[in-house]
Design an enzyme around this catalytic site. Structure first.
Site, PDB file in Angstrom:
ATOM      1  N   GLY A 262      -8.439  62.027  36.452  1.00  0.00           N
ATOM      2  CA  GLY A 262      -9.840  62.202  36.818  1.00  0.00           C
ATOM      3  C   GLY A 262     -10.097  63.685  37.003  1.00  0.00           C
ATOM      4  O   GLY A 262     -10.690  64.369  36.164  1.00  0.00           O
ATOM      5  N   CYS A 333     -26.741  68.784  60.367  1.00  0.00           N
ATOM      6  CA  CYS A 333     -26.467  68.903  61.804  1.00  0.00           C
ATOM      7  C   CYS A 333     -25.069  68.435  62.152  1.00  0.00           C
ATOM      8  O   CYS A 333     -24.883  67.413  62.819  1.00  0.00           O
ATOM      9  CB  CYS A 333     -27.504  68.107  62.581  1.00  0.00           C
ATOM     10  SG  CYS A 333     -29.149  68.653  62.184  1.00  0.00           S
ATOM     11  N   GLU A 334     -24.063  69.140  61.667  1.00  0.00           N
ATOM     12  CA  GLU A 334     -22.661  68.875  61.972  1.00  0.00           C
ATOM     13  C   GLU A 334     -21.934  70.215  61.916  1.00  0.00           C
ATOM     14  O   GLU A 334     -22.144  70.985  60.972  1.00  0.00           O
ATOM     15  CB  GLU A 334     -22.003  67.977  60.896  1.00  0.00           C
ATOM     16  CG  GLU A 334     -22.607  66.623  60.683  1.00  0.00           C
ATOM     17  CD  GLU A 334     -22.126  65.582  61.692  1.00  0.00           C
ATOM     18  OE1 GLU A 334     -21.128  65.828  62.394  1.00  0.00           O
ATOM     19  OE2 GLU A 334     -22.785  64.529  61.766  1.00  0.00           O
ATOM     20  N   TYR A 362     -15.051  64.748  42.258  1.00  0.00           N
ATOM     21  CA  TYR A 362     -15.244  64.342  43.655  1.00  0.00           C
ATOM     22  C   TYR A 362     -16.294  65.217  44.343  1.00  0.00           C
ATOM     23  O   TYR A 362     -16.198  65.514  45.530  1.00  0.00           O
ATOM     24  CB  TYR A 362     -13.901  64.341  44.410  1.00  0.00           C
ATOM     25  CG  TYR A 362     -12.856  63.512  43.686  1.00  0.00           C
ATOM     26  CD1 TYR A 362     -12.959  62.122  43.689  1.00  0.00           C
ATOM     27  CD2 TYR A 362     -11.832  64.110  42.948  1.00  0.00           C
ATOM     28  CE1 TYR A 362     -12.055  61.347  42.980  1.00  0.00           C
ATOM     29  CE2 TYR A 362     -10.913  63.332  42.247  1.00  0.00           C
ATOM     30  CZ  TYR A 362     -11.030  61.959  42.276  1.00  0.00           C
ATOM     31  OH  TYR A 362     -10.135  61.194  41.579  1.00  0.00           O
TER      32      TYR A 362
HETATM   33  C1  LIG Z   1      -8.229  58.190  42.097  1.00  0.00           C
HETATM   34  C2  LIG Z   1      -7.386  57.538  41.108  1.00  0.00           C
HETATM   35  C3  LIG Z   1      -7.103  58.161  39.882  1.00  0.00           C
HETATM   36  C4  LIG Z   1      -7.554  59.557  39.549  1.00  0.00           C
HETATM   37  O1  LIG Z   1      -6.978  60.507  40.354  1.00  0.00           O
HETATM   38  P1  LIG Z   1      -7.129  62.072  39.970  1.00  0.00           P
HETATM   39  O2  LIG Z   1      -6.388  62.761  41.022  1.00  0.00           O
HETATM   40  O3  LIG Z   1      -8.572  62.397  39.979  1.00  0.00           O
HETATM   41  O4  LIG Z   1      -6.521  62.242  38.618  1.00  0.00           O
HETATM   42  C5  LIG Z   1      -6.365  57.472  38.963  1.00  0.00           C
HETATM   43  N1  LIG Z   1      -5.913  56.217  39.210  1.00  0.00           N
HETATM   44  C6  LIG Z   1      -6.163  55.580  40.369  1.00  0.00           C
HETATM   45  C7  LIG Z   1      -5.655  54.203  40.572  1.00  0.00           C
HETATM   46  C8  LIG Z   1      -6.898  56.220  41.355  1.00  0.00           C
HETATM   47  O5  LIG Z   1      -7.133  55.592  42.509  1.00  0.00           O
END
Ligand SMILES: *Cc1c(COP(=O)(O)O)cnc(C)c1O
Length: 411
Positions: A262, A333-334, A362
């Protein structure tokens, strides 16, 4: 991408996410190339950045999708990911999510517990279908990353232990409604060391060998995601070293390698743009108050994550522009509402632009409406084209569902 960042901010307003689609393509290719000659599928982890245009861009390049809710499965399908390239993971799936996944006929449902396996079997039976499943194994390995994003230890809630996995495979093999074709692990996120991944691969590959020996033919070997990226000065894992470690561990096994990156795909494709509202200096500290906040980009508040922040078009190192440390804070407000601490920044004025780097993963997906702040707009740059890929939310967008209720109860 510093290309017309100022113009883009002026045209689309701030706070704003901007993604470089050419960079995403480079990242995808860098990983795909490292798998050359082997059966493989890159299942982009949609939760990192689930904008439909981002998913569609990766789908066109050939990527599949790793989804952790049925909502993400729907996003993947509507962005044009082939159903046979979609996997559905996650520790808790509702019956209706399982049913929908079976009806969509996606590649794999990834199981995280024995109880979940029984639910999937029941739902498949009710539909008269056979569920293609994989089991998430927890190899009990310390990924040496932040504890909040470490998932491969027995103390974490994810996956099942090796012995339990074995029992589950044997059960699934006998079931009329389960077809165990995959195995999966994911030991954590922002991994910067290869050894834990290599070790996990080895443990899980051994399990696959012992399963094949009892006629349970695992076809998909899913190594999860988690490849780290550079936020500051981290050492990262080279794609070829990564795939070599996987090939080494799976030597002799006839499997298709799946991986679920990701962050690797999108983190450094993104920049979060925010405008300076004011400076405020007290005896202790210099604060730069900006129009972006923790509701837009929560990683600094949530994980104490570092994002490099620079003043756009202010970098000239003249005596007047001398940088001094400042906390970059938002209007929420934190006390935890900050984007950076002790950031070296030149003197800033109202409407000066700050770029918060590495914000493509993210970032928007963790944004909220806290303080009734509208979620930011998102823009993509590809070649010399700039396009809006999500409009800025309005106040009306935020209250629509509440207003409908008020109208109904007034009737
Ligand atoms: C979050 C997640 C990913 C991706 O993680 P990255 O660090 O963004 O590559 C892949 N597989 C599962 C099962 C996840 O929960």
């Amino acid at each position: 991408m510093s290309m017309d960042i100022k113009e883009i901010a002026e045209q689309y307003g701030t706070p704003l996410y901007v993604y470089d689609f050419d960079y995403i393509e480079e990242r995808y290719s860098s990983l795909k190339d490292a798998f050359a000659g082997k059966k493989s599928l890159i299942n982009y982890a949609v939760k990192a950045n689930s904008n439909l245009s981002v998913i569609a861009h990766l789908a066109k390049l050939g990527a599949g999708a790793d989804c952790v809710s049925i909502g993400e499965v729907k996003r993947a399908l509507s962005a044009g990911v082939s159903k046979y390239k979609i996997i559905f993971s996650g520790v808790g799936k509702r019956d209706e999510e399982i049913r929908a996944a079976l009806e969509y006929d996606i590649l794999l449902i990834n199981l995280e517990s024995e109880a979940e396996m029984k639910r999937v079997e029941m739902v498949a039976k009710a539909l008269g279908k056979e569920a293609r499943i994989s089991i998430r194994v927890n190899p009990n390995i310390d990924p040496q990353t932040h504890p909040y994003i470490s998932t491969g230890l027995h103390e974490n809630k994810f996956g099942v232990e090796i012995e339990m996995a074995k029992r589950m495979y044997i059960y699934a093999k006998k079931s009329e409604f389960l077809n165990p074709v995959g195995i999966h692990f994911h030991i954590g996120s922002q991994l910067t060391k290869l050894e834990p991944i290599a070790e996990a691969c080895g443990i899980v590959a051994d399990l696959v060998r012992s399963l094949k020996a009892i006629d349970i033919d695992i076809k998909f070997f899913d190594v999860g995601g988690g490849i780290g990226v550079v936020y500051d000065d981290e050492q990262t894992i080279a794609p070829q070293a990564y795939t070599d470690a996987i090939f080494q561990a799976t030597k002799g096994l006839d499997v298709t390698i799946l991986c679920e990156p990701g962050r690797y795909m999108v983190a450094n494709a993104g920049v979060f743009l925010t405008k300076v509202l004011y400076e405020k200096v007290n005896e202790e500290k210099r604060f730069v108050i900006v129009d972006g906040a923790m509701n837009d980009l929560i990683r600094p508040s949530l994980y104490n994550a570092y994002h490099r922040i620079e003043a756009v078009a202010k970098e000239a190192d003249t005596p007047e522009n001398k940088k001094t440390p400042a906390d970059v804070v938002g209007p929420v407000c934190e006390s935890g509402d900050f984007l950076g601490k002790n950031v070296p920044l030149p003197p800033l004025e109202h409407n000066d632009l700050l770029a918060v780097h590495s914000a493509g993963a993210y970032g928007f997906t963790m944004a909220s409406n806290y303080n009734t702040r509208p979620k930011p707009a998102e823009v993509a740059i590809q070649g010399d084209k700039v396009k809006l890929i999500r409009k800025r939310e309005t106040y009306e967008d935020q209250v629509r569902l509440e207003l409908e209720c008020m109208e109904e109860s007034a009737e």
